[in-house]
Design a protein around this motif. Structure first.
Motif, PDB file in Angstrom:
ATOM      1  N   ASN A 202       0.828  -1.206   0.000  1.00 54.92           N
ATOM      2  CA  ASN A 202       0.000   0.000   0.000  1.00 54.92           C
ATOM      3  C   ASN A 202       0.865   1.260   0.000  1.00 54.92           C
ATOM      4  O   ASN A 202       0.592   2.229  -0.725  1.00 54.92           O
ATOM      5  CB  ASN A 202      -0.924   0.007   1.216  1.00 54.92           C
ATOM      6  CG  ASN A 202      -1.962  -1.096   1.150  1.00 54.92           C
ATOM      7  OD1 ASN A 202      -2.319  -1.554   0.068  1.00 54.92           O
ATOM      8  ND2 ASN A 202      -2.446  -1.533   2.302  1.00 54.92           N
ATOM      9  N   VAL A 203       1.918   1.249   0.821  1.00 55.36           N
ATOM     10  CA  VAL A 203       2.794   2.417   0.922  1.00 55.36           C
ATOM     11  C   VAL A 203       3.534   2.656  -0.387  1.00 55.36           C
ATOM     12  O   VAL A 203       3.636   3.791  -0.862  1.00 55.36           O
ATOM     13  CB  VAL A 203       3.792   2.239   2.094  1.00 55.36           C
ATOM     14  CG1 VAL A 203       4.966   3.210   1.952  1.00 55.36           C
ATOM     15  CG2 VAL A 203       3.098   2.459   3.412  1.00 55.36           C
ATOM     16  N   GLU A 205       2.656   1.932  -3.326  1.00 59.80           N
ATOM     17  CA  GLU A 205       1.742   2.400  -4.373  1.00 59.80           C
ATOM     18  C   GLU A 205       1.365   3.862  -4.196  1.00 59.80           C
ATOM     19  O   GLU A 205       1.014   4.539  -5.150  1.00 59.80           O
ATOM     20  CB  GLU A 205       0.481   1.537  -4.381  1.00 59.80           C
ATOM     21  CG  GLU A 205       0.719   0.129  -4.904  1.00 59.80           C
ATOM     22  CD  GLU A 205      -0.505  -0.743  -4.788  1.00 59.80           C
ATOM     23  OE1 GLU A 205      -1.474  -0.311  -4.124  1.00 59.80           O
ATOM     24  OE2 GLU A 205      -0.503  -1.854  -5.339  1.00 59.80           O
ATOM     25  N   SER A 206       1.458   4.360  -2.961  1.00 56.50           N
ATOM     26  CA  SER A 206       0.998   5.726  -2.693  1.00 56.50           C
ATOM     27  C   SER A 206       2.105   6.726  -2.416  1.00 56.50           C
ATOM     28  O   SER A 206       1.988   7.904  -2.725  1.00 56.50           O
ATOM     29  CB  SER A 206       0.039   5.721  -1.499  1.00 56.50           C
ATOM     30  OG  SER A 206       0.691   5.258  -0.327  1.00 56.50           O
ATOM     31  N   SER A 207       3.222   6.271  -1.826  1.00 50.92           N
ATOM     32  CA  SER A 207       4.241   7.211  -1.357  1.00 50.92           C
ATOM     33  C   SER A 207       4.895   7.977  -2.508  1.00 50.92           C
ATOM     34  O   SER A 207       5.227   9.151  -2.366  1.00 50.92           O
ATOM     35  CB  SER A 207       5.311   6.474  -0.549  1.00 50.92           C
ATOM     36  OG  SER A 207       5.991   5.536  -1.358  1.00 50.92           O
ATOM     37  N   TYR A 208       5.086   7.312  -3.668  1.00 53.94           N
ATOM     38  CA  TYR A 208       5.729   7.990  -4.780  1.00 53.94           C
ATOM     39  C   TYR A 208       4.874   9.163  -5.278  1.00 53.94           C
ATOM     40  O   TYR A 208       5.377  10.221  -5.644  1.00 53.94           O
ATOM     41  CB  TYR A 208       6.001   7.015  -5.924  1.00 53.94           C
ATOM     42  CG  TYR A 208       6.785   5.786  -5.514  1.00 53.94           C
ATOM     43  CD1 TYR A 208       7.777   5.875  -4.540  1.00 53.94           C
ATOM     44  CD2 TYR A 208       6.545   4.539  -6.079  1.00 53.94           C
ATOM     45  CE1 TYR A 208       8.506   4.757  -4.153  1.00 53.94           C
ATOM     46  CE2 TYR A 208       7.272   3.418  -5.697  1.00 53.94           C
ATOM     47  CZ  TYR A 208       8.244   3.533  -4.730  1.00 53.94           C
ATOM     48  OH  TYR A 208       8.952   2.421  -4.354  1.00 53.94           O
ATOM     49  N   GLU A 209       3.543   8.959  -5.262  1.00 53.27           N
ATOM     50  CA  GLU A 209       2.642  10.009  -5.711  1.00 53.27           C
ATOM     51  C   GLU A 209       2.584  11.144  -4.692  1.00 53.27           C
ATOM     52  O   GLU A 209       2.539  12.324  -5.049  1.00 53.27           O
ATOM     53  CB  GLU A 209       1.238   9.432  -5.941  1.00 53.27           C
ATOM     54  CG  GLU A 209       1.199   8.346  -7.011  1.00 53.27           C
ATOM     55  CD  GLU A 209      -0.180   7.703  -7.106  1.00 53.27           C
ATOM     56  OE1 GLU A 209      -1.068   8.125  -6.340  1.00 53.27           O
ATOM     57  OE2 GLU A 209      -0.355   6.797  -7.946  1.00 53.27           O
ATOM     58  N   GLU A 210       2.603  10.810  -3.389  1.00 47.53           N
ATOM     59  CA  GLU A 210       2.493  11.822  -2.335  1.00 47.53           C
ATOM     60  C   GLU A 210       3.840  12.431  -1.982  1.00 47.53           C
ATOM     61  O   GLU A 210       3.927  13.336  -1.153  1.00 47.53           O
ATOM     62  CB  GLU A 210       1.885  11.179  -1.082  1.00 47.53           C
ATOM     63  CG  GLU A 210       0.476  10.638  -1.314  1.00 47.53           C
ATOM     64  CD  GLU A 210      -0.029   9.856  -0.113  1.00 47.53           C
ATOM     65  OE1 GLU A 210       0.704   9.807   0.902  1.00 47.53           O
ATOM     66  OE2 GLU A 210      -1.135   9.314  -0.198  1.00 47.53           O
ATOM     67  N   LYS A 212       6.292  11.253  -0.241  1.00 48.99           N
ATOM     68  CA  LYS A 212       6.680  10.985   1.137  1.00 48.99           C
ATOM     69  C   LYS A 212       7.893  10.067   1.163  1.00 48.99           C
ATOM     70  O   LYS A 212       8.085   9.253   0.268  1.00 48.99           O
ATOM     71  CB  LYS A 212       5.527  10.319   1.906  1.00 48.99           C
ATOM     72  CG  LYS A 212       4.399  11.262   2.267  1.00 48.99           C
ATOM     73  CD  LYS A 212       3.400  10.535   3.165  1.00 48.99           C
ATOM     74  CE  LYS A 212       2.285  11.472   3.633  1.00 48.99           C
ATOM     75  NZ  LYS A 212       1.333  10.769   4.520  1.00 48.99           N
TER      76      LYS A 212
END
Length: 601
Positions: A202-203, A205-210, A212
């Motif tokens: 989950n991280v 998949e999302s961290s690159y976009e956000e 973080k």
């Protein structure tokens, strides 16, 4: 964690007895019942009478590959639940290994800590799955009982209402417990490996976009086995619980902490920079190493080996991240423990190892498709004796047709213990060449330490001798001094078995060992080849000249011919002549060239 009071059985399948012995030796601390099979058919036959808890299966075996064996196992409902852990010398088989039902893999050569960790993990998972299956059976039983009770009490809804509610609550509690067990470690009440991998997915998949920054800390307790062996597994479980509590206090509720299996923990956390992540990791290391675990009258202090990995776009999957973390943590273990390796800092060394492992399939391909070639270099007599001596040298023909020197593949073949296959290729090709040469030509062939140590070495050379019908007096086997010393008994056995047939032997790179003269006295060799480090500057360095003179004197006292390597100048050759050296070898007389160019006249 595996209950050490339980007896597990492990089936090891490999056509090489040496690999079987290595696996058994590495797994000895588990006290498991070991079953062995040296072929796929033998493994399938064993399964008819015994069902092991885990199978360690080599991929590359004759007649039936490990992939086919696994496919047959997984097709049978009686055996398909048994986890299969593949052994392979090449990563190219990994995707197919998982496709046929393998749960994990280990790259050869097998490391003890990695093998035990992987086996522990999958035995634990297997036990948990079995527990879950039993819980499902119990849940199904409760459901069936509940349906019957609902039907019987429908006529008495008012009277049976309170009982019905209790039944429903019980079912919900069982469902909640089942869900909890599937996501948490039973001993520490932390997330388990499966949950951590889901969180990582989950991280990532999302961290690159956000935008973080997330960091993955992989921890392996050092000396955990000391507590288990000294105080028992109950104490070991309590230590794991206390370490888990310690980690909880060091991280926030937003951070994900998990027990990955055995004595391994992992933390997924978010910070603004790698520098801060390193400081956080250092604080964890200090806290764990300052903590005292007390059990009865005993008190223990522990250190940890850890890997800190910054999750960035170069890491393309959870499995890739886990592989990096485990390899980086292994670097910490290799340094003696109590060490934190940061992937960014150690990436160059770890990636170099990974790149080396990628060369292994190329070596196998070259052996299978005859993409090696032989070169030769003259060994020139200082005083003409009517013989002609050459040393054969291996080269690799790249896919682009360019010749690759041995330095690009021999050290890797030695490191990963596939050098014996190259030795076999060289011996066979050299024997073929010898058969076509006149009787006055003697060919030197290098043998590796791994080949010498093989119990089958003598039989293989004798088989090739009979197959190619060569004159053994035309062959000299060269063994480096370090290989001879490391395998002194095997070396002596090789000499005593092959010298009576007419084969000659040379002790190569002589002078590099700490006890060179002592082993020269023990080994009945025909030639000594003085290492180039003493010969290269003999015309400029008096110490080197004295060393060569000393070696030559002792060798001649035993009736051993002396060869000086790395001769590059006429001045060096003049000094060798004054020292009564028998032969010399080097670029001064001959630059290595393809064996196809050799002319005996």
């Amino acid at each position: 964690m595996i209950n050490r009071n339980m007896t597990f059985s492990i089936l090891a399948v490999d056509d090489d007895p040496t690999n079987i012995n290595v696996i058994i030796s590495h797994l000895k601390p588990l006290n498991a019942k070991m079953l062995i099979a040296t072929s796929g058919d033998a493994a399938l036959e064993i399964l008819k009478s015994v069902q092991p808890d885990l199978i360690i299966l080599d991929i590359n075996m004759p007649n039936m590959s490990g992939l086919e064996v696994c496919k047959q196992i997984k097709s049978d409902p009686l055996y398909k639940h048994i986890p299969v852990l593949f052994l392979t010398g090449s990563e190219k088989d990994i995707s197919e290994a998982f496709a046929v039902g393998g749960v994990d893999y280990i790259i050869k050569p097998v490391r003890s800590e990695e093998l035990i960790a992987r086996v522990n993990t999958h035995l634990t998972l297997s036990t948990l799955v079995d527990s879950l299956d039993k819980a499902n059976v119990m849940l199904e039983s409760v459901n069936e009982s509940l349906e019957i009770k609902v039907a019987e009490r429908t006529k008495e809804l008012v009277a049976a209402n309170s009982n019905l509610r209790r039944e429903i609550d019980e079912r919900r509690r069982l469902q909640d417990k089942l869900t909890y067990l599937s996501n948490h470690d039973f001993i520490t009440r932390m997330f388990n490996r499966n949950s951590m991998e889901m969180e990582l997915k989950n991280v990532m998949e999302s961290s690159y976009e956000e935008n973080k920054k997330y960091y993955f800390l992989f921890i392996d307790l050092d000396q955990f086995k000391v507590v288990n062996d000294t105080c028992g597994h109950i104490a070991g479980d309590e230590l794991l619980r206390q370490v888990a509590d310690l980690l909880r206090n060091l991280f926030s509720k937003e951070d994900i902490i998990a027990r990955m299996g055995g004595d391994e923990f992992a933390v997924l956390f978010n910070l603004d920079s790698l520098e801060h992540a390193i400081r956080r990791t250092s604080a964890v290391k200090e806290a764990v190493e300052s903590y005292r675990f007390e059990w009865g009258d005993e008190a223990f202090k522990h250190s940890l080996s850890a890997a800190l990995v910054e999750i960035d776009e170069s890491i393309d999957s959870v499995s890739h991240l886990m592989s990096i973390a485990e390899r980086t943590c292994f670097e910490s273990k290799r340094k003696g423990g109590s060490e934190v390796s940061v992937y960014n800092y150690t990436k160059q060394h770890i990636d170099k190892t990974h790149q080396q492992m990628r060369i292994i399939p190329l070596i196998h391909h070259a052996i299978e498709h005859d993409q090696f070639t032989l070169y030769y270099q003259e060994i020139t007599p200082i005083i003409e004796d009517g013989t002609r001596k050459i040393e054969v040298l291996i080269r690799l023909v790249g896919s682009d047709g360019k010749i690759k020197p041995p330095g690009q593949f021999i050290p890797i073949a030695e490191k990963f213990h596939i050098i014996t296959e190259i030795d076999k290729w060289v011996i066979r090709k050299a024997f073929i060449a010898v058969k076509e040469l006149p009787s006055h030509v003697e060919v030197s062939i290098n043998l590796s330490g791994d080949f010498i140590a093989k119990s089958s070495a003598v039989d293989l050379i004798k088989r090739y001798l009979a197959e190619y019908e060569i004159n053994p007096h035309q062959v000299c086997f060269e063994i480096t001094e370090t290989s001879a010393i490391s395998n002194i008994e095997s070396t002596q056995s090789l000499l005593s078995s092959l010298q009576p047939l007419g084969f000659k032997f040379a002790l190569d790179d002589f002078g590099t060992g700490t006890s060179s003269y002592e082993y020269l006295k023990e080994l009945s060799v025909d030639y000594v080849k003085i290492d180039g480090m003493f010969v290269r500057d003999i015309d400029k360095d008096d110490i080197s000249q004295k060393m060569v003179e000393s070696i030559a004197g002792i060798a001649k006292a035993k009736g051993i011919k002396v060869v000086a390597e790395c001769i590059e100048t006429a001045e060096s050759l003049d000094i060798l002549r004054s020292l009564n050296i028998d032969y010399y070898q080097g670029y001064y007389s001959h630059v290595p060239e393809s064996l196809v160019n050799f002319r005996a006249d």
